[in-house]
Design an enzyme around this catalytic site. Structure first.
Site: not given
Ligand code: 5GP
Length: 119
Positions: A91, A100, A104, A106
């Site tokens: 995202n 956040v 990151h 996933h």
């Protein structure tokens, strides 16, 4: 502007506990607290990058390569997902509902994940 007090910055500094699965010079990987599949790991760069746009615009070649190599290594060698397959999801920014503000990726797998859902 990168927020030094975001949740994953605190995880990187060890101020908030996490279940680590991999750690190197460029990346840190840990289990997602709310897994969406039997395997759900987050891989984050050690550098202070908000999202993929930030890393690819401002990261060094070594940081980008080191981070992406770590993602592959974690999926293949640490989690053993290469044969069965897996999904990578990132995202990026407000329209994606990124929660956040530290990049990151996933890694999701361990079962058939069905079609990609975009809603
Ligand atoms: P995003 O929606 O930003 O792409 O993903 C944020 C992810 O962080 C979510 O999958 C969520 O479950 C995970 N998460 C939120 N808080 C924590 C936490 O304190 N520890 C861990 N390990 N994961 C978290």
């Amino acid at each position: 502007m990168y927020d030094q007090d975001n949740l994953f910055a605190k995880i990187l500094r060890g101020e908030i506990p996490s279940t680590a699965v991999y750690d190197d010079e460029f990346a840190f990987a840990f289990n997602d607290i709310n897994p969406q599949a039997p395997v759900h790991v987050l891989v984050i760069p050690r550098g202070a990058y908000i999202d993929m746009d930030d890393l690819t615009a401002n990261g060094s070649d070594a940081e980008i390569a080191g981070f992406m190599r770590a993602v592959g290594h974690v999926a293949r060698d640490v989690l053993g997902l290469a044969d069965g397959g897996y999904r990578l999801l990132v995202n990026n920014g407000p329209d994606s509902n990124q929660e956040v503000p530290h990049l990151h990726i996933h890694i999701v797998g361990g079962r058939n994940l069905g079609p990609l859902m975009v809603k």
